[in-house]
Design an enzyme around this catalytic site. Structure first.
Site, PDB file in Angstrom:
ATOM      1  N   CYS A   1      42.806  40.812  58.993  1.00 16.97           N
ATOM      2  CA  CYS A   1      41.616  40.380  58.251  1.00 16.97           C
ATOM      3  C   CYS A   1      41.769  38.979  57.693  1.00 16.97           C
ATOM      4  O   CYS A   1      40.979  38.538  56.871  1.00 16.97           O
ATOM      5  CB  CYS A   1      41.289  41.364  57.142  1.00 16.97           C
ATOM      6  SG  CYS A   1      42.599  41.525  55.934  1.00 16.97           S
ATOM      7  N   HIS A  15      40.527  29.796  48.729  1.00 17.64           N
ATOM      8  CA  HIS A  15      39.513  30.847  48.749  1.00 17.64           C
ATOM      9  C   HIS A  15      38.093  30.319  48.774  1.00 17.64           C
ATOM     10  O   HIS A  15      37.207  30.933  49.349  1.00 17.64           O
ATOM     11  CB  HIS A  15      39.769  31.837  47.615  1.00 17.64           C
ATOM     12  CG  HIS A  15      40.888  32.759  47.979  1.00 17.64           C
ATOM     13  ND1 HIS A  15      42.188  32.480  47.671  1.00 17.64           N
ATOM     14  CD2 HIS A  15      40.895  33.888  48.720  1.00 17.64           C
ATOM     15  CE1 HIS A  15      42.953  33.436  48.170  1.00 17.64           C
ATOM     16  NE2 HIS A  15      42.196  34.304  48.816  1.00 17.64           N
TER      17      HIS A  15
END
Ligand code: PEP
Ligand code: MG
Length: 757
Positions: free
Chosen positions: A675, A363
């Site tokens: 996404c 992330h």
């Protein structure tokens, strides 16, 4: 034998530099195998040869002076084939190469094993004996095991020398490449600033003292604080623990005295080191010494030293609030980068990011891509402690860091940076043009957001909506769960900034590599554990507060969509829907005038792929999380650099899954978005458009790149390319086919996946 192995590895771990490590290895291995010779040859890039760097048994004068060209002799054979050679009589083998200086004509039995680190052969470990006899199976197995265990230590010792600008053969070298994984594209040249977590001795970087006397004073003050703590502990435990144990605290106080540890640290500070670095160095030497002791009681004392020194470090860091100084061209380096570390650097100074841990789809790498900062992840061999203040080049395309860069290499990369800047400036010209193919097929380009700063950037780049607002980012930057009102304010800001464009807010997706400091989750297998919807359904109070905040924030704007992460079955969707409906109902009763928002499901798990239709029937839209979907389909931890080369969204299994999802969702008449990071890769975006995705949602920094590529290709060509790649069986082959198509469409080299800098 296991004990012998363990001892050797521990002893090698305890030494300071490469030469000491190699000398120790040859000494211990020769006696363990009762051989007459043990030698280590390591590959020297500078000489393109294997150099004899340590030996017990061969002529000492030859060490450091004798080398074998690649492929030459038996050593060359072991290295080339990356497999052991075990011979009764070396001299009679056709590949035997006699080197006079070593005096090896006396020896016959020969066993050479490769030293391999991350698939690269670093060198060869050789044992020889006078007898004409092969080494037996157990001896061979011993040497192979040892070599595998020592490879990492040797690689890290080599890297330490290399960052100092010295080759194995002692020459000055430049342009040492440290391999990692691409985190965010782009090139940067700058000075490394190493950031490290508090109270961790192993991560304190080497730095110079600004003021030696002041550093010594800081150190003495911190020592005194720990002495006081120890005495207090000693007193408070009277009568509560065995006297023998209680006396340990006195022993600790002695250890800290000026004639022991304390003195050594002061000595190092006087040599010009800052106090934290001096303490960390002295501590690690003592810890290693204790850890390599044969006596298990003494070995255990290493823990005491670590604990004691960590306490001193704590006081040093508390008292000496050292402000990290960021250079104008900062390359931020850390063992494990966190969003908070990124947030602390003044944005105008930050040029690049390097993380030792993590991989291209961690992330923090996604965050870096969003911010458009060139990033290298998983640079596992980078000697981070020695990097502070050094000039480095960061190649975020290839995923490499170059230490001691030479003038010609700096010049080459400076040109790439110029080219990069020109490309980005040129892209701005298309920001207000539609995203359409040359045959006028329109594609919806949306953005993924999380940080407040994403808003302006996204709008500037012409985003048409938000396909993923990562609501966990504000949670990660907070020190407790944000309240409903705090969340409402954050969400309102997003919704307002984009209105009337739609904003898709994902419910809290923590777990895996996203850990909340105030809600730690200890799991053996976090990516298969309590993540996303699983956690929030178990904590309906957290889920409901978030949904309420979203709906309240949307009142009067009506551009909210809600999306559920990590769905693996329909029950989770039904349960979440019930909570969303209840929250909306309650809000209406409280007088909030907001419509019931469209709700969607993320397809990120293989199970969900095969339930696309059933899931689609329950919701308003489908959104594919290709980052997790790739990870779970390929069983490759997206955060683990060791297996990063296996992680590819171009894997045929991933492409077939995506195409299946689009077909199934369309059968149900539901809109389908993607996404994951894949949507922001210009090559992949072409395929996704051809598959029929309604919306591609990506990080803002990728938006114009994708738009420019879509504007240079026609839909028919993209569909033909898709038909072609769906027949291919290998990810690399697929990548090459896409690359060729982009090349033929005249796409800039910096937007394609094969680049030469
Ligand atoms: C994904 O998994 O593709 C996704 C968009 O979610 P995240 O990267 O936040 O897990
Ligand atoms: Mg995900």
């Amino acid at each position: 034998m296991l004990e012998q192995l363990r001892r050797i590895v521990q002893e090698v771990n305890a030494v300071e530099d490469l030469q000491q490590a190699l000398d120790l290895i040859v000494n211990r291995v020769r006696s363990s195998l009762e051989a007459q010779v043990c030698s280590v040859y390591l590959f020297d890039v500078d000489l393109n040869s294997h150099v004899l760097l340590a030996s017990e048994g061969l002529n000492k004068a030859a060490v450091g002076h004798v080398s074998l060209a690649t492929g030459q002799g038996l050593v060359g054979q072991v290295a080339r084939n990356a497999e052991p050679v075990n011979l009764e009589d070396a001299a009679s083998h056709r590949n035997y190469f006699y080197i006079k200086e070593t005096g090896e004509e006396l020896f016959h039995g020969f066993l050479g094993v490769p030293i391999i680190h991350h698939r690269t052969v670093l060198g060869v470990l050789v044992v020889q004996r006078k007898e004409r006899r092969r080494f037996d199976e157990s001896e061979e197995a011993f040497l192979i095991t040892l070599s595998a265990q020592l490879a990492g230590v040797i690689a890290s010792a080599e890297a330490t020398e290399a960052i100092g600008g010295i080759s194995l053969s002692g020459h000055r070298i430049s342009d040492t490449v440290f391999a990692g994984i691409s985190g965010a594209p782009g090139v940067a040249i700058g000075q490394a600033v190493v950031v490290f977590p508090k109270a961790d001795l192993s991560q304190v970087p080497v730095r110079n003292a600004r003021n030696v006397d002041q550093e010594i004073a800081f150190f003495q003050r911190s020592l005194n604080e720990v002495r006081k703590d120890m005495r207090a502990l000693h007193a408070s435990l009277a009568g509560k623990v065995a006297e023998e144990e209680r006396q340990l605290f006195n022993v600790y106080v002695h250890m800290l005295n000026d004639d022991a540890l304390g003195n050594e640290v002061v000595g190092m500070i006087r040599q010009g080191n800052w106090a934290q670095g001096a303490l960390a160095h002295v501590a690690s030497e003592h810890i290693r010494n204790f850890e390599s002791m044969p006596d298990s009681y003494l070995r255990e004392r290493a823990v005491d030293i670590r604990d004691l020194c960590s306490r001193v470090l704590f006081y040093l860091q508390e008292g000496e609030d050292v402000k990290t100084e960021y250079y104008d061209g900062t390359i931020l380096v850390s063992d494990e980068l966190t969003p908070a570390m990124l947030a602390e650097v003044p944005p105008e100074k930050l040029r690049g990011l390097v993380s030792i841990k993590g991989s291209g789809n961690s992330h923090v790498a996604i965050l870096a891509r969003t911010m458009g900062i060139p990033t290298v992840m998983g640079a596992v061999d980078l000697p981070i402690n020695l990097l502070d203040g050094k000039e480095v080049i960061l190649d975020g395309y290839k995923g490499e860091i170059i230490g001691n860069p030479s003038e010609p290499v700096i010049e080459r990369y400076t040109n790439t940076i110029r080219e990069q800047d020109e490309l980005i400036a040129g892209l701005l010209e298309i920001k207000d043009l539609p995203c359409e193919t040359t045959d006028n097929h329109l594609v919806n380009l949306w953005v993924n957001t999380g940080l407040r700063s994403d808003v302006a950037q996204s709008l500037e780049q012409g985003a048409e909506g938000v396909g993923l607002f990562r609501t966990e980012v504000p949670f990660l930057l907070s020190e407790r769960f944000p309240s409903e009102q705090e969340q409402t304010d954050i969400y309102r800001e997003q919704l307002q900034a984009f209105a009337p464009k739609l904003v898709t807010m994902r419910t809290l997706d923590v777990g895996g590599d996203k850990v909340l400091s105030y809600f730690p989750i200890e799991e053996e297998n976090p990516f298969l554990g309590w993540r996303g919807i699983r956690l929030t359904l178990d904590h309906p109070e957290i889920f409901t507060a978030q949904i309420r905040a979203m709906i309240r924030a949307s009142a009067g704007l009506e551009n909210l969509q809600i999306m559920l992460p990590m769905i693996s079955n329909i029950n989770e969707v039904n349960a979440a829907m019930r909570l969303i409906k209840r929250a909306h109902h309650e809000l209406v009763q409280e007088g909030v005038d907001a419509r019931f928002p469209p709700v969607g499901v993320m397809i990120e798990l293989p199970a969900a792929v095969y339930q696309t239709r059933a899931l689609a029937r329950l919701v308003d839209f489908i959104s594919v999380g290709s980052n997790d979907l790739t990870q779970y389909l390929l069983a490759v931890d997206r955060n683990n650099p060791r297996v990063a080369s296996l992680y590819s969204a171009y894997h045929p299994a991933v492409l077939h899954a995506l195409s299946h999802i689009v077909r199934e969702a369309s059968e149900e008449g539901k809109q389908v978005c993607i996404c994951g990071e894949m949507a922001g890769d210009p090559g992949a975006a072409i395929l996704l458009m051809a598959m029929g995705f309604d919306i591609l949602s990506m990080n803002a920094a990728a938006l114009l790149k994708v738009k420019s590529v879509i504007r240079s290709i026609c839909l028919v060509t993209a569909q033909e390319l898709l038909d072609q790649v769906m027949q291919l069986e290998d990810a690399e082959e697929i990548r090459r086919a896409i690359d060729l198509a982009l090349f033929e469409a005249g796409v800039d080299r910096l937007l394609r996946s094969t680049r030469t800098s």
